[in-house]
Design a protein around this motif. Structure first.
Motif, PDB file in Angstrom:
ATOM      1  N   ALA A   1       0.847  -1.193   0.000  1.00 12.60           N
ATOM      2  CA  ALA A   1       0.000   0.000   0.000  1.00 12.60           C
ATOM      3  C   ALA A   1       0.884   1.246   0.000  1.00 12.60           C
ATOM      4  CB  ALA A   1      -0.920  -0.005   1.218  1.00 12.60           C
ATOM      5  N   THR A   2       0.453   2.271  -0.713  1.00 13.19           N
ATOM      6  CA  THR A   2       1.247   3.499  -0.810  1.00 13.19           C
ATOM      7  C   THR A   2       0.376   4.729  -0.594  1.00 13.19           C
ATOM      8  OG1 THR A   2       0.897   3.740  -3.195  1.00 13.19           O
ATOM      9  CG2 THR A   2       2.820   2.475  -2.499  1.00 13.19           C
ATOM     10  N   THR A   3       1.027   5.812  -0.260  1.00 11.79           N
ATOM     11  CA  THR A   3       0.404   7.127  -0.244  1.00 11.79           C
ATOM     12  C   THR A   3       1.494   8.153  -0.525  1.00 11.79           C
ATOM     13  OG1 THR A   3      -1.129   8.600   0.924  1.00 11.79           O
ATOM     14  CG2 THR A   3       0.628   7.595   2.246  1.00 11.79           C
ATOM     15  N   ARG A   4       1.064   9.339  -0.884  1.00 14.13           N
ATOM     16  CA  ARG A   4       2.003  10.428  -1.140  1.00 14.13           C
ATOM     17  C   ARG A   4       1.764  11.530  -0.136  1.00 14.13           C
ATOM     18  NH1 ARG A   4       6.239  11.033  -4.251  1.00 14.13           N
ATOM     19  NH2 ARG A   4       5.520  12.979  -5.101  1.00 14.13           N
ATOM     20  N   CYS A   5       2.793  11.890   0.582  1.00 15.57           N
ATOM     21  CA  CYS A   5       2.730  12.991   1.530  1.00 15.57           C
ATOM     22  C   CYS A   5       3.467  14.171   0.919  1.00 15.57           C
ATOM     23  CB  CYS A   5       3.363  12.584   2.860  1.00 15.57           C
ATOM     24  SG  CYS A   5       2.496  11.213   3.673  1.00 15.57           S
ATOM     25  N   LYS A   6       3.368  15.326   1.570  1.00 17.23           N
ATOM     26  CA  LYS A   6       4.012  16.522   1.043  1.00 17.23           C
ATOM     27  C   LYS A   6       4.764  17.235   2.155  1.00 17.23           C
ATOM     28  CE  LYS A   6       1.399  20.017  -0.167  1.00 17.23           C
ATOM     29  NZ  LYS A   6       0.519  20.943  -0.896  1.00 17.23           N
ATOM     30  N   LEU A   7       6.032  17.525   1.907  1.00 17.44           N
ATOM     31  CA  LEU A   7       6.861  18.325   2.793  1.00 17.44           C
ATOM     32  C   LEU A   7       6.785  19.757   2.281  1.00 17.44           C
ATOM     33  CD1 LEU A   7      10.452  17.528   3.962  1.00 17.44           C
ATOM     34  CD2 LEU A   7       9.887  19.760   3.041  1.00 17.44           C
ATOM     35  N   THR A   8       6.464  20.699   3.169  1.00 23.37           N
ATOM     36  CA  THR A   8       6.394  22.105   2.779  1.00 23.37           C
ATOM     37  C   THR A   8       7.436  22.895   3.552  1.00 23.37           C
ATOM     38  OG1 THR A   8       4.020  21.887   2.363  1.00 23.37           O
ATOM     39  CG2 THR A   8       4.896  24.123   2.572  1.00 23.37           C
ATOM     40  N   ALA A   9       8.314  23.578   2.820  1.00 25.43           N
ATOM     41  CA  ALA A   9       9.357  24.409   3.431  1.00 25.43           C
ATOM     42  C   ALA A   9       8.755  25.739   3.882  1.00 25.43           C
ATOM     43  CB  ALA A   9      10.484  24.650   2.428  1.00 25.43           C
ATOM     44  N   ASP A  10       9.506  26.479   4.687  1.00 28.77           N
ATOM     45  CA  ASP A  10       9.037  27.762   5.211  1.00 28.77           C
ATOM     46  C   ASP A  10       8.668  28.748   4.109  1.00 28.77           C
ATOM     47  OD1 ASP A  10       9.327  26.872   7.797  1.00 28.77           O
ATOM     48  OD2 ASP A  10      11.290  27.820   8.085  1.00 28.77           O
ATOM     49  N   ASP A  11       9.319  28.676   2.958  1.00 30.24           N
ATOM     50  CA  ASP A  11       9.038  29.617   1.870  1.00 30.24           C
ATOM     51  C   ASP A  11       7.898  29.154   0.974  1.00 30.24           C
ATOM     52  OD1 ASP A  11      10.167  27.528   0.454  1.00 30.24           O
ATOM     53  OD2 ASP A  11      11.310  28.844  -0.871  1.00 30.24           O
ATOM     54  N   GLY A  12       7.343  27.983   1.247  1.00 33.19           N
ATOM     55  CA  GLY A  12       6.233  27.472   0.451  1.00 33.19           C
ATOM     56  C   GLY A  12       6.632  26.463  -0.602  1.00 33.19           C
ATOM     57  N   SER A  13       7.940  26.255  -0.819  1.00 36.27           N
ATOM     58  CA  SER A  13       8.343  25.221  -1.764  1.00 36.27           C
ATOM     59  C   SER A  13       7.983  23.858  -1.163  1.00 36.27           C
ATOM     60  CB  SER A  13       9.835  25.310  -2.091  1.00 36.27           C
ATOM     61  OG  SER A  13      10.606  25.148  -0.927  1.00 36.27           O
ATOM     62  N   THR A  14       7.742  22.880  -2.029  1.00 35.34           N
ATOM     63  CA  THR A  14       7.286  21.571  -1.562  1.00 35.34           C
ATOM     64  C   THR A  14       8.133  20.455  -2.133  1.00 35.34           C
ATOM     65  OG1 THR A  14       5.699  21.335  -3.383  1.00 35.34           O
ATOM     66  CG2 THR A  14       4.889  22.350  -1.341  1.00 35.34           C
ATOM     67  N   LEU A  15       8.060  19.327  -1.462  1.00 36.96           N
ATOM     68  CA  LEU A  15       8.768  18.134  -1.889  1.00 36.96           C
ATOM     69  C   LEU A  15       7.838  16.959  -1.637  1.00 36.96           C
ATOM     70  CD1 LEU A  15      11.595  17.192  -2.884  1.00 36.96           C
ATOM     71  CD2 LEU A  15      12.166  16.790  -0.494  1.00 36.96           C
ATOM     72  N   GLY A  16       7.609  16.146  -2.652  1.00 32.69           N
ATOM     73  CA  GLY A  16       6.770  14.967  -2.499  1.00 32.69           C
ATOM     74  C   GLY A  16       7.510  13.885  -1.731  1.00 32.69           C
ATOM     75  N   VAL A  17       6.771  13.133  -0.928  1.00 34.05           N
ATOM     76  CA  VAL A  17       7.336  12.051  -0.130  1.00 34.05           C
ATOM     77  C   VAL A  17       6.459  10.822  -0.334  1.00 34.05           C
ATOM     78  CG1 VAL A  17       7.971  11.291   2.184  1.00 34.05           C
ATOM     79  CG2 VAL A  17       8.202  13.706   1.578  1.00 34.05           C
ATOM     80  N   SER A  18       7.049   9.751  -0.858  1.00 33.22           N
ATOM     81  CA  SER A  18       6.311   8.501  -1.066  1.00 33.22           C
ATOM     82  C   SER A  18       6.450   7.613   0.159  1.00 33.22           C
ATOM     83  CB  SER A  18       6.872   7.744  -2.279  1.00 33.22           C
ATOM     84  OG  SER A  18       6.675   8.495  -3.451  1.00 33.22           O
ATOM     85  N   VAL A  19       5.346   7.011   0.566  1.00 31.26           N
ATOM     86  CA  VAL A  19       5.312   6.100   1.701  1.00 31.26           C
ATOM     87  C   VAL A  19       4.764   4.771   1.197  1.00 31.26           C
ATOM     88  CG1 VAL A  19       4.351   5.674   3.983  1.00 31.26           C
ATOM     89  CG2 VAL A  19       4.908   8.019   3.298  1.00 31.26           C
ATOM     90  N   THR A  20       5.509   3.676   1.451  1.00 26.89           N
ATOM     91  CA  THR A  20       5.097   2.351   0.992  1.00 26.89           C
ATOM     92  C   THR A  20       5.199   1.360   2.138  1.00 26.89           C
ATOM     93  OG1 THR A  20       6.013   2.856  -1.204  1.00 26.89           O
ATOM     94  CG2 THR A  20       5.541   0.534  -0.717  1.00 26.89           C
ATOM     95  N   VAL A  21       4.113   0.633   2.383  1.00 25.54           N
ATOM     96  CA  VAL A  21       4.099  -0.366   3.450  1.00 25.54           C
ATOM     97  C   VAL A  21       4.993  -1.530   3.040  1.00 25.54           C
ATOM     98  CG1 VAL A  21       2.673  -1.981   4.775  1.00 25.54           C
ATOM     99  CG2 VAL A  21       1.792   0.288   4.207  1.00 25.54           C
ATOM    100  N   SER A  22       5.966  -1.853   3.906  1.00 26.02           N
ATOM    101  CA  SER A  22       6.894  -2.958   3.620  1.00 26.02           C
ATOM    102  C   SER A  22       6.497  -4.237   4.346  1.00 26.02           C
ATOM    103  CB  SER A  22       8.324  -2.557   3.992  1.00 26.02           C
ATOM    104  OG  SER A  22       8.384  -2.153   5.352  1.00 26.02           O
ATOM    105  N   SER A  23       5.884  -4.118   5.532  1.00 23.24           N
ATOM    106  CA  SER A  23       5.412  -5.305   6.252  1.00 23.24           C
ATOM    107  C   SER A  23       4.426  -4.871   7.335  1.00 23.24           C
ATOM    108  CB  SER A  23       6.577  -6.078   6.877  1.00 23.24           C
ATOM    109  OG  SER A  23       7.218  -5.316   7.874  1.00 23.24           O
TER     110      SER A  23
END
Length: 121
Positions: A76-98
């Motif tokens: 199972a997966t989902t996508r989270c988002k990291l937001t920096a103080d200036d508003g720039s973002t970075l996608g973060v993938s999360v995948t269940v391993s066990s």
């Protein structure tokens, strides 16, 4: 100068992403209750991912949001988002391993490239 600020924020976000990619990040969290298929709430997932990224990179705890609960099912997966103080973002993938009972183990991987903050025009 907005360009310098954006560059600095993007560099910080990129450094965070690089740290996550180099170290590799596996996380484990317990769920509440005795559901047949455990779920980790979106809020608890975001908090857990943020703490793990901070510990892995040695940076302050980032602001992470996750749009949905993480179902405790391998793959199972989902996508989270990291937001920096200036508003720039970075996608973060999360995948269940066990999954072990109510314990969900998952891998976290940040995207290679941040999305710059929108300029206020």
């Amino acid at each position: 100068m907005p360009i310098n600020r954006l560059s600095a924020a993007a560099s910080i976000t990129s450094a965070l992403a690089a740290g996550v990619l180099l170290v590799g990040c596996s996380v484990s969290a317990s769920t509440q209750g005795a559901e047949p298929t455990p779920k980790l709430s979106a809020d608890k997932l975001a908090t857990t991912v943020a703490k793990k990224l901070a510990a892995t990179t040695g940076q302050p705890t980032p602001h992470i949001t996750c749009p949905e609960d993480l179902v405790g099912k391998v793959g199972a997966t989902t996508r989270c988002k990291l937001t920096a103080d200036d508003g720039s973002t970075l996608g973060v993938s999360v995948t269940v391993s066990s999954v072990d009972g109510s314990q969900i183990n998952f891998d976290v991987k940040a995207d290679d490239t941040p999305t710059p903050a929108r300029s206020a025009n």
